[in-house]
Design a protein around this motif. Structure first.
Motif, short mmCIF file in Angstrom:
data_model
loop_
_atom_site.label_atom_id
_atom_site.label_comp_id
_atom_site.label_asym_id
_atom_site.label_seq_id
_atom_site.Cartn_x
_atom_site.Cartn_y
_atom_site.Cartn_z
N ARG A 78 58.92 -25.02 12.56
CA ARG A 78 58.21 -23.74 12.55
C ARG A 78 56.69 -23.94 12.58
NH1 ARG A 78 61.31 -23.41 7.53
NH2 ARG A 78 60.02 -23.86 5.69
N TRP A 79 56.21 -25.01 11.97
CA TRP A 79 54.77 -25.28 12.07
C TRP A 79 54.40 -25.64 13.50
CZ3 TRP A 79 50.67 -26.28 8.28
CH2 TRP A 79 50.94 -25.70 7.04
N PHE A 80 55.25 -26.39 14.17
CA PHE A 80 55.00 -26.71 15.57
C PHE A 80 54.90 -25.44 16.40
CE2 PHE A 80 56.45 -27.41 19.88
CZ PHE A 80 55.77 -28.56 20.28
N ALA A 81 55.89 -24.56 16.26
CA ALA A 81 55.90 -23.32 17.07
C ALA A 81 54.68 -22.47 16.77
CB ALA A 81 57.18 -22.54 16.79
N GLY A 82 54.34 -22.31 15.49
CA GLY A 82 53.23 -21.46 15.13
C GLY A 82 51.88 -22.00 15.55
N LEU A 83 51.73 -23.33 15.60
CA LEU A 83 50.44 -23.91 15.98
C LEU A 83 50.30 -24.10 17.49
CD1 LEU A 83 50.05 -26.62 13.17
CD2 LEU A 83 48.80 -24.46 13.39
N VAL A 84 51.41 -24.26 18.19
CA VAL A 84 51.34 -24.52 19.63
C VAL A 84 51.20 -23.23 20.43
CG1 VAL A 84 52.71 -25.32 21.62
CG2 VAL A 84 52.51 -26.74 19.57
N TYR A 85 51.92 -22.18 20.03
CA TYR A 85 51.93 -20.97 20.86
C TYR A 85 50.54 -20.37 21.09
CZ TYR A 85 53.23 -16.36 22.63
OH TYR A 85 53.33 -15.22 23.39
N PRO A 86 49.67 -20.26 20.08
CA PRO A 86 48.36 -19.64 20.36
C PRO A 86 47.49 -20.43 21.32
CG PRO A 86 48.44 -20.48 18.13
CD PRO A 86 49.83 -20.55 18.66
N PHE A 87 47.79 -21.71 21.53
CA PHE A 87 46.97 -22.53 22.42
C PHE A 87 47.72 -22.92 23.70
CE2 PHE A 87 45.66 -23.37 18.02
CZ PHE A 87 44.37 -22.86 18.08
N GLU A 145 46.37 -32.37 23.08
CA GLU A 145 46.54 -32.18 24.52
C GLU A 145 46.18 -30.74 24.93
OE1 GLU A 145 50.20 -32.42 27.76
OE2 GLU A 145 50.48 -33.19 25.72
N LEU A 146 46.66 -29.77 24.15
CA LEU A 146 46.33 -28.37 24.44
C LEU A 146 44.84 -28.10 24.24
CD1 LEU A 146 49.38 -26.59 22.75
CD2 LEU A 146 48.98 -26.91 25.20
N GLY A 147 44.25 -28.76 23.24
CA GLY A 147 42.82 -28.59 23.02
C GLY A 147 42.00 -29.13 24.17
N LEU A 148 42.38 -30.31 24.69
CA LEU A 148 41.67 -30.87 25.83
C LEU A 148 41.82 -29.98 27.06
CD1 LEU A 148 42.53 -34.66 25.44
CD2 LEU A 148 40.30 -33.59 25.13
N PHE A 149 42.98 -29.35 27.19
CA PHE A 149 43.21 -28.45 28.31
C PHE A 149 42.38 -27.18 28.18
CE2 PHE A 149 45.58 -24.57 29.44
CZ PHE A 149 45.48 -24.64 30.82
N GLY A 150 42.39 -26.57 26.99
CA GLY A 150 41.85 -25.23 26.86
C GLY A 150 40.41 -25.14 26.42
N PHE A 151 39.89 -26.19 25.73
CA PHE A 151 38.53 -26.09 25.22
C PHE A 151 37.54 -26.06 26.39
CE2 PHE A 151 34.55 -27.85 23.57
CZ PHE A 151 34.31 -26.93 22.55
N GLY A 152 36.70 -25.05 26.42
CA GLY A 152 35.72 -24.90 27.50
C GLY A 152 36.24 -24.17 28.71
N LEU A 153 37.56 -23.93 28.76
CA LEU A 153 38.11 -23.19 29.89
C LEU A 153 37.54 -21.77 29.93
CD1 LEU A 153 40.24 -23.38 32.21
CD2 LEU A 153 41.88 -22.41 30.62
#
Length: 788
Positions: A149-158, A526-534
């Protein structure tokens, strides 16, 4: 960890992650805005400034639509009025009714009550926090264990979908998807008024988000989930008819709550060609569309073809691939798609929701990437036949995130990746590594193709500087050789790490205690590298820049005058940022009479009727009389106008300004007029020597009402597009007000639904009314008077 403590801990960790993601804007004094994209045009660059590369060239819509609309909403709401009519676009257009203005989005309260542009970042952060919290509670209610559940809650917003559409109303809708599923489960657990009330408010929040197409996708997903729950008979012994009734009641009440937004939009669509145009654009349902197989790669490797970000190459167009927003929405991390989601499938007998989630992902993939039979089915269904089903990548991201959490809960035997699957990872890592190492061998072919592409682009663009286009081609080649080998190498390294971890897990059968948090950390990185600055964070002065051209137009033109930009100069709606008006309307829904009036202004095209069509000097000259009649006082372009076409032409820095003798906003033959106006309201004083018709150059719409000397009068047509009011001779006062019946109906329905929603949510709580009290809306009145 006890449930309350865990929820507080998760909220704290999620808040830290969201704050880190937006630290430049929440803490660093920058503005979450892609407004630097305006500097691409000559109007916003000074003389001698070279070609400008914005932080993200793709993000034009937030600059042209959502930011100025939000500022307009804010100004109107703070003045105590609903923003019903926008006078700055298309000679006046319905505003609340366009849907995407999202006047009632609860997160817009941050802007209504606080300062802008600082509010932009807080709105975005609040949305992602809400999405993560909802996904955490949903995963918890589905029985996912701690790390799942921590995985789902932290991954979905990013995830890819929420991040690439962050500055659009698309994300404003998608964040409520976990909450809608949670409310749907509530009806199946305890069918009754409270559960239906919670479902109603979730449905309303989905609709208030402001993007009706994404709302349709989210509601359809929730409807399919409810149907699956019915089919799997998981009502815990509750009468299925009772569940169905309360689920339908909750959904209907939610639509009624949002009626103030839905009813005006539906009314607006009846006066717009957008529905028929989209039906014409979409091929018949029985035909096979060209599958977007190359796009699907971005679900796993989002930057496989670069992007339109600064420093990235953009190979998508050359390869026939859609832009990043349309291709990478399903991205939820490499480990999620390749390891954890397949692990979840192996646990399908223990976790009963896995088959539904897998079906949701597959359906979303087939629909988003135009693969039969799902693509054909969607084109054959009412409403979905005209929606942009590329956005079904939301289903992919949503399903993969939950499957990833379930897979994380089932690491180890007997749930481990097959050796053949791991072999594919190793092969993929090797191929990407070889491609990264050999990228420079493709330089000659890449350079030749880029030069040919940009030569053709320069030849098809009036007034284009070939030197600038050659520089763009060289920059694309340089960025491709710098970015792609580095990016492919990182993906190859991650695949190698995942393969090694999976092989070790397969040998020992047990995983180290640190593996689940390590996979969460890897995925978030990985999601941070993808989304940060986008979504760019830029200095405030870049967001609020006012070039000399805008300053001159504001200084020299009367307040009612309109300005037209040609080519890349002053795209539709950009002038609204500065309080100036444009005869075009940059929106997906436009009034048919306005489009018909300005049809000669656009280049002939079989494409949909929209203000986004090309406008050139030739078409402007052809439509010059209509432009004068519409109050257009200036035309701006990066190239000089034809000789002798306009009485006065001047050059300012890089652009030319052609002046027109525009007609006034209001006039009548043989009469003197004076007026004051606000958005959606005007007061005109008339001194007429004979009966005449006052022409008001505001787009005619059934929502307009007129009073002549305090008495209602009919609004007469003034040409094909504008308003007219007949007045007798003498002194008179005309009051015009935009007060559409659809908004009144919507407000009445929403207010009634809100009262009903509050009553059903109170359940057994006792309300006090003089002489009567009752336990909520579902018990009999009692003569006893209680307060409690």
């Amino acid at each position: 960890m006890r449930s309350r403590r865990e929820a507080l801990a998760f909220a704290w960790v999620l808040g830290v992650c969201v704050t880190a993601f937006f630290h430049e804007t929440l803490l660093g004094g920058k503005v979450l805005s892609p407004a630097d994209v305006l500097r691409v045009s000559a109007s916003f660059r000074g003389e001698g400034v070279g070609d400008f590369e914005p932080a993200n060239r793709l993000l034009m819509d937030p600059v042209l639509q959502f930011q100025p609309w939000l500022e307009f909403n804010r100004r109107m709401v703070r003045s105590g009025r609903l923003p019903l009519w926008n006078p700055f676009a298309g000679c006046g257009v319905p505003h609340l009714a366009n849907g995407q203005s999202a006047v009632f989005d609860p997160f817009h309260l941050i802007a209504y009550l606080g300062p802008t542009p600082e509010a932009y970042a807080w709105i975005a952060a609040g949305r992602l926090f809400t999405a993560g919290l909802g996904m955490f509670w949903l995963a918890r209610s589905w029985g996912l264990r701690f790390w799942g559940r921590w995985f789902a809650g932290l991954v979905y917003p990013f995830c890819g979908f929420l991040v690439v559409w962050l500055l659009f109303p698309v994300t404003a809708v998608a964040i409520w998807m976990p909450w809608l599923f949670l409310a749907t489960d509530g009806v199946f657990r305890s069918a009754g008024p409270r559960a239906a009330g919670r479902l109603a408010f979730a449905v309303a929040l989905v609709l208030f988000g402001g993007h009706i197409q994404t709302s349709a996708h989210v509601l359809l997903a929730a409807g399919l989930y409810a149907a699956w729950r019915f089919g799997s008979r998981r009502g815990r012994g509750i009468d299925p008819r009772r569940i169905a009734c309360w689920w339908a009641a909750g959904t209907g009440l939610g639509i009624a709550l949002a009626a103030v937004q839905v009813v005006p939009l539906a009314d607006y669509l009846t006066r717009s060609p957008v529905w028929s145009d989209r039906q014409r654009e979409h091929p018949a349902w029985w035909t096979l569309a060209r599958p977007r197989l190359l796009d699907a790669i971005c679900t796993v490797i989002p930057y496989a073809y670069g992007s339109q970000r600064r420093g990235h190459p953009n190979l998508a167009r050359a390869l026939g691939v859609q832009n990043l927003n349309e291709s990478a929405g399903g991205y939820a991390g490499l480990a999620t798609a390749l390891w954890l989601a397949p692990l979840a499938w192996s646990a399908r007998r223990r976790v009963r929701r896995v088959p539904f989630l897998v079906g949701l992902v597959i359906f979303g993939l087939l629909g988003a990437f135009q693969l039969p039979p799902v693509d054909n089915l969607l084109r054959g269904l009412p409403v979905l036949e005209v929606t942009d089903n590329r956005r079904l990548t939301l289903w992919v991201a949503f399903g993969l995130t939950l499957l990833g959490g379930i897979g994380l809960d089932h690491l180890g035997r007997p749930h481990r990746p097959a050796r053949g699957w791991i072999t594919l990872w190793v092969v993929g890592a090797s191929a990407l590594g070889l491609l990264a190492g050999a990228a420079h061998r493709f330089e000659p072919a890449l350079r030749a193709r880029a030069m040919a592409h940009y030569r053709a682009a320069a030849a098809s663009t009036p007034g284009a500087d070939p030197t600038n286009y050659q520089e763009r081609a060289q920059r694309q080649v340089r960025q491709a050789l710098e970015f792609l080998p580095r990016y492919y190498g990182l993906v190859a390294a991650e695949l190698g790490v995942l393969a090694t971890a999976a092989l070790l897990l397969g040998r020992t059968g047990r995983y180290p205690q640190g593996l689940p948090p390590a996979l969460i950390g890897l995925t978030l990185s990985e999601l941070g590298l993808f989304g940060f600055g986008l979504n760019p964070a830029i200095p405030r002065h870049d967001h609020e820049v006012e070039p000399p051209l805008i300053a001159r137009l504001r200084r020299e033109l009367p307040p009612e005058a309109r300005v037209l930009g040609l080519g890349a100069e002053l795209p539709p709606n950009v002038l609204m940022r500065y309080g100036l008006a444009d005869p075009r309307n940059y929106d997906s829904v436009e009034l048919e009479n306005s489009l018909a009036w300005f049809d000669p202004l656009y280049e002939p095209s079989p494409a949909a009727r929209t203000s986004r069509r090309a406008v050139t000097w030739a078409t402007a000259v052809r439509a010059v009389n209509r432009l004068r009649d519409s109050g257009v006082a200036a035309i701006v372009a990066a190239t000089p106008p034809p000789a002798l076409a306009f009485d006065r032409v001047e050059r300012l820095d890089r652009v030319w300004i052609a002046r027109l003798d525009a007609r006034p906003w209001a006039e009548a033959p043989g009469a003197q007029l004076a007026w004051s106006r606000q958005p959606g309201w005007a007061r005109i004083l008339v001194q007429a020597t004979a009966p005449s018709r006052v022409v008001v150059r505001e787009t005619r719409d059934p929502g307009w009402r007129a009073l002549l000397d305090g008495r209602p009068v009919a609004i007469a047509p003034a040409g094909p597009a504008f308003l007219g009011v007949d007045v007798p001779s003498g002194h008179h006062e005309i009051v015009l007000e935009y007060d559409p019946v659809a908004v009144r109906i919507g407000l009445a329905i929403s207010a009634s639904a809100l009262v009903a929603g509050i009553l059903v949510l109170t359940g057994n709580r006792v309300f006090w009314i003089p002489g009567i009290s009752w336990g909520g809306a579902w018990t009999e009145p009692s003569p006893r008077v209680r307060i409690g």
